[in-house]
Design a protein around this motif. Structure first.
Motif, PDB file in Angstrom:
ATOM      1  N   LEU A  59     -20.383  28.851  34.603  1.00 13.77           N
ATOM      2  CA  LEU A  59     -21.229  28.221  35.625  1.00 13.77           C
ATOM      3  C   LEU A  59     -22.630  27.913  35.106  1.00 13.77           C
ATOM      4  N   LEU A  60     -22.797  27.895  33.779  1.00  7.76           N
ATOM      5  CA  LEU A  60     -24.114  27.579  33.217  1.00  7.76           C
ATOM      6  C   LEU A  60     -24.622  26.240  33.740  1.00  7.76           C
ATOM      7  N   GLY A  61     -25.879  26.228  34.179  1.00  3.94           N
ATOM      8  CA  GLY A  61     -26.482  24.997  34.671  1.00  3.94           C
ATOM      9  C   GLY A  61     -26.140  24.675  36.107  1.00  3.94           C
ATOM     10  N   MET A  62     -25.257  25.453  36.711  1.00  4.22           N
ATOM     11  CA  MET A  62     -24.850  25.196  38.088  1.00  4.22           C
ATOM     12  C   MET A  62     -25.799  25.900  39.057  1.00  4.22           C
ATOM     13  N   LYS A  63     -25.782  25.430  40.287  1.00  4.30           N
ATOM     14  CA  LYS A  63     -26.530  26.080  41.366  1.00  4.30           C
ATOM     15  C   LYS A  63     -25.526  26.655  42.350  1.00  4.30           C
ATOM     16  N   THR A  64     -25.711  27.931  42.747  1.00  2.00           N
ATOM     17  CA  THR A  64     -24.846  28.501  43.765  1.00  2.00           C
ATOM     18  C   THR A  64     -25.287  27.985  45.128  1.00  2.00           C
ATOM     19  N   VAL A  65     -24.463  28.206  46.132  1.00  2.00           N
ATOM     20  CA  VAL A  65     -24.772  27.681  47.464  1.00  2.00           C
ATOM     21  C   VAL A  65     -25.882  28.475  48.141  1.00  2.00           C
ATOM     22  N   VAL A  66     -26.249  29.645  47.599  1.00  2.00           N
ATOM     23  CA  VAL A  66     -27.205  30.503  48.297  1.00  2.00           C
ATOM     24  C   VAL A  66     -28.641  30.002  48.198  1.00  2.00           C
ATOM     25  N   ASN A  67     -29.004  29.367  47.089  1.00  2.00           N
ATOM     26  CA  ASN A  67     -30.353  28.816  46.964  1.00  2.00           C
ATOM     27  C   ASN A  67     -30.400  27.839  45.789  1.00  2.00           C
ATOM     28  N   ASP A  68     -31.602  27.433  45.442  1.00  2.00           N
ATOM     29  CA  ASP A  68     -31.763  26.338  44.478  1.00  2.00           C
ATOM     30  C   ASP A  68     -32.094  26.854  43.079  1.00  2.00           C
ATOM     31  N   ILE A  69     -31.506  27.969  42.682  1.00  2.00           N
ATOM     32  CA  ILE A  69     -31.767  28.563  41.370  1.00  2.00           C
ATOM     33  C   ILE A  69     -30.607  28.251  40.423  1.00  2.00           C
ATOM     34  N   ASP A  70     -30.937  27.741  39.227  1.00  2.00           N
ATOM     35  CA  ASP A  70     -29.912  27.454  38.230  1.00  2.00           C
ATOM     36  C   ASP A  70     -29.394  28.733  37.596  1.00  2.00           C
ATOM     37  N   VAL A  71     -28.119  28.731  37.234  1.00  2.00           N
ATOM     38  CA  VAL A  71     -27.553  29.805  36.416  1.00  2.00           C
ATOM     39  C   VAL A  71     -27.894  29.494  34.962  1.00  2.00           C
ATOM     40  N   ASP A  72     -28.777  30.281  34.352  1.00  2.73           N
ATOM     41  CA  ASP A  72     -29.153  30.046  32.960  1.00  2.73           C
ATOM     42  C   ASP A  72     -28.448  31.053  32.051  1.00  2.73           C
ATOM     43  N   GLU A  73     -28.714  30.960  30.741  1.00  3.78           N
ATOM     44  CA  GLU A  73     -28.025  31.813  29.776  1.00  3.78           C
ATOM     45  C   GLU A  73     -28.340  33.290  30.006  1.00  3.78           C
ATOM     46  N   GLU A  74     -29.592  33.597  30.327  1.00  2.00           N
ATOM     47  CA  GLU A  74     -29.964  34.988  30.546  1.00  2.00           C
ATOM     48  C   GLU A  74     -29.201  35.579  31.724  1.00  2.00           C
ATOM     49  N   MET A  75     -29.101  34.814  32.813  1.00  2.00           N
ATOM     50  CA  MET A  75     -28.397  35.299  33.994  1.00  2.00           C
ATOM     51  C   MET A  75     -26.912  35.458  33.705  1.00  2.00           C
ATOM     52  N   ALA A  76     -26.334  34.467  33.041  1.00  2.00           N
ATOM     53  CA  ALA A  76     -24.904  34.535  32.734  1.00  2.00           C
ATOM     54  C   ALA A  76     -24.589  35.750  31.863  1.00  2.00           C
ATOM     55  N   LYS A  77     -25.432  36.004  30.877  1.00  5.15           N
ATOM     56  CA  LYS A  77     -25.210  37.139  29.980  1.00  5.15           C
ATOM     57  C   LYS A  77     -25.322  38.457  30.741  1.00  5.15           C
ATOM     58  N   ALA A  78     -26.362  38.598  31.560  1.00  4.52           N
ATOM     59  CA  ALA A  78     -26.582  39.838  32.299  1.00  4.52           C
ATOM     60  C   ALA A  78     -25.448  40.103  33.280  1.00  4.52           C
ATOM     61  N   VAL A  79     -25.076  39.074  34.023  1.00  2.29           N
ATOM     62  CA  VAL A  79     -24.000  39.237  35.007  1.00  2.29           C
ATOM     63  C   VAL A  79     -22.679  39.565  34.320  1.00  2.29           C
ATOM     64  N   GLN A  80     -22.430  38.956  33.168  1.00  2.00           N
ATOM     65  CA  GLN A  80     -21.185  39.234  32.455  1.00  2.00           C
ATOM     66  C   GLN A  80     -21.115  40.689  31.989  1.00  2.00           C
ATOM     67  N   ILE A  81     -22.261  41.221  31.551  1.00  2.00           N
ATOM     68  CA  ILE A  81     -22.295  42.634  31.150  1.00  2.00           C
ATOM     69  C   ILE A  81     -21.913  43.517  32.336  1.00  2.00           C
ATOM     70  N   TYR A  82     -22.485  43.220  33.495  1.00  2.78           N
ATOM     71  CA  TYR A  82     -22.187  43.982  34.708  1.00  2.78           C
ATOM     72  C   TYR A  82     -20.715  43.865  35.089  1.00  2.78           C
ATOM     73  N   VAL A  83     -20.214  42.651  35.105  1.00  3.14           N
ATOM     74  CA  VAL A  83     -18.811  42.405  35.474  1.00  3.14           C
ATOM     75  C   VAL A  83     -17.866  43.112  34.509  1.00  3.14           C
ATOM     76  N   ASP A  84     -18.155  43.000  33.210  1.00  7.14           N
ATOM     77  CA  ASP A  84     -17.301  43.644  32.207  1.00  7.14           C
ATOM     78  C   ASP A  84     -17.315  45.164  32.351  1.00  7.14           C
ATOM     79  N   THR A  85     -18.481  45.736  32.662  1.00  7.90           N
ATOM     80  CA  THR A  85     -18.585  47.188  32.823  1.00  7.90           C
ATOM     81  C   THR A  85     -17.747  47.664  34.001  1.00  7.90           C
ATOM     82  N   VAL A  86     -17.889  46.997  35.138  1.00  9.20           N
ATOM     83  CA  VAL A  86     -17.123  47.385  36.328  1.00  9.20           C
ATOM     84  C   VAL A  86     -15.627  47.191  36.086  1.00  9.20           C
ATOM     85  N   ASN A  87     -15.255  46.058  35.511  1.00  6.04           N
ATOM     86  CA  ASN A  87     -13.834  45.801  35.231  1.00  6.04           C
ATOM     87  C   ASN A  87     -13.285  46.810  34.223  1.00  6.04           C
TER      88      ASN A  87
END
Length: 412
Positions: A59-87
């Protein structure tokens, strides 16, 4: 945007420790920020990854429906770490019964605020008390509550974390109706700080917390309806004041800051700063403990002054001006590219090339151990800077004989 309950888990640290804070801040306007919007987007991205088994960088470069913030590389990396840890935790369990994402939990009945209200002879009907747990995982007789903290300003511990214990308590009463639960654990993930923390309690310990929760919520609700009865209803502290909307006007907080610094804020001068050099180490330690509280107060005062000026209220000696303009950026890179091409610019005039970072290179070469080993020979990484922490921190202390840069010179 998700609505918030008055007695909310996210504000528990505040109304637990300072029962008058709900009453004192009820007329203060809600304050949103880019940091809060980023956090909301990160949570939406994580929810998408869990529910659809997708990678965050899809979803890099995309905007979620919640607000007008882009998904950038830093966010994608951080969220992936969290998702991978929980999974990863989930996959290590043998019997997964529940895996709920963004689970809304109602704990109104656990507080039983209606009993407290009725004793006041009022027709006031209490609002629902609820919160949303990022992930609830039930497996092998253990109930787990996972919470993503996307911000990187404050390191948060799971130990006796009131927000997560409230989630766990509400989740226990809901899920134990059909599942046996022998232990409960709460987990905090702060991927941008490379920080993970967990804390385990027994059902009996959780019930004991529930008794304290009911008592504290009742006191806070009573004061919210009738106002404070004494100065002891206010209690300043780093954890409760950090996100209090009324901290900038709180005399209890200001007095505590003045006491901690021994400062007369009406008559500050250079001599006040020079006094620090003359303090004994024991006195320094006492003041150092208050730094977090003082920083919270400074931020609260700055926020309050700006809010007053923005609403047209005079603050003697200060005014609002337009700050420095932001950096130039293209409205549309595609349109800019087409316009520049029409100017017949050369490739090296239009584009820049940048070597990928070591982290990106290691990701590209994932699975190729030989090439990674060769690459690591030409990668360097700076050592961490000396950092002052409480003695309870698990990291080993630096010996005075160790060779490290003077802390006071680091940023000069």
């Amino acid at each position: 945007m998700t609505s918030h309950a008055l007695i909310s888990p996210s504000g528990a640290e505040r109304w637990f420790n300072c029962p008058a804070s709900l009453w004192f801040s009820k007329d203060e306007p809600d304050q949103s920020s880019e940091y809060a919007k980023e956090g909301t987007t990160a949570h939406a991205l994580a929810e998408y990854c869990f529910n659809f088994n997708k990678k965050a960088d899809s979803l890099l470069g995309m905007k979620t429906v919640v607000n007008d913030i882009d998904v950038d590389e830093e966010m994608a990396k951080a969220v992936q770490i969290y998702v991978d840890t929980v999974n990863g935790i989930k996959s290590s369990m043998s019997d997964v019964l529940v895996f709920d994402v963004e689970q809304k939990l109602d704990f109104s009945e656990l507080l039983d605020i209606s009993t407290n209200i009725n004793t006041m002879n009022t027709d006031y009907k209490p609002e629902k008390s609820f919160g949303t747990a990022d992930v609830v995982l039930l497996c092998d007789g253990e109930l787990q509550v996972h919470d993503l903290k996307y911000g990187k300003g404050v390191r948060v511990s799971a130990e006796n974390n009131k927000q997560l214990l409230i989630y766990a308590l509400a989740a226990y009463y809901y899920y134990s109706l059909g599942c046996e639960i022998n232990r409960i654990s709460v987990h905090i993930h702060q991927p941008r700080l490379n920080h993970y923390s967990d804390f385990t309690v027994t059902p009996a310990e959780l019930f004991e917390f529930g008794k304290q929760l009911k008592e504290k919520a009742g006191i806070a609700y009573n004061i919210y309806l009738n106002g404070p009865q004494s100065d002891t209803d206010f209690c300043a502290g780093e954890s409760q004041c950090r996100f209090c909307k009324a901290a900038g006007k709180c005399e209890t907080l200001a007095n505590q800051v003045a006491q901690a610094t021994e400062a007369d804020f009406e008559n500050l001068d250079d001599a006040f700063v020079e006094q620090v050099d003359k303090l004994a180490n024991e006195a320094l330690a006492n003041r150092f403990k208050s730094i977090g509280l003082i920083k919270s107060w400074i931020t609260a005062v700055e926020t309050k002054v700006q809010s007053e000026l923005q609403h047209g209220n005079a603050v003697p000696g200060f005014k609002l001006v337009i700050g420095r303009q932001g950096n130039r950026s293209w409205v549309s890179e595609e349109d800019a590219e087409n316009v520049l091409k029409s100017f017949r610019l050369k490739q090296d005039e239009m584009y820049t090339r940048k070597l990928i970072s070591p982290t990106q290179a290691l990701k590209v070469l994932k699975g190729s151990d030989k090439r990674i080993a060769k690459l690591e020979e030409i990668i360097t990484r700076s050592e961490g800077k000396p950092t002052v922490v409480p003695e309870s921190d698990k990291r080993p202390a630096i010996s005075p004989a160790d060779d490290f840069t003077d802390l006071t010179q680091e940023d000069n």
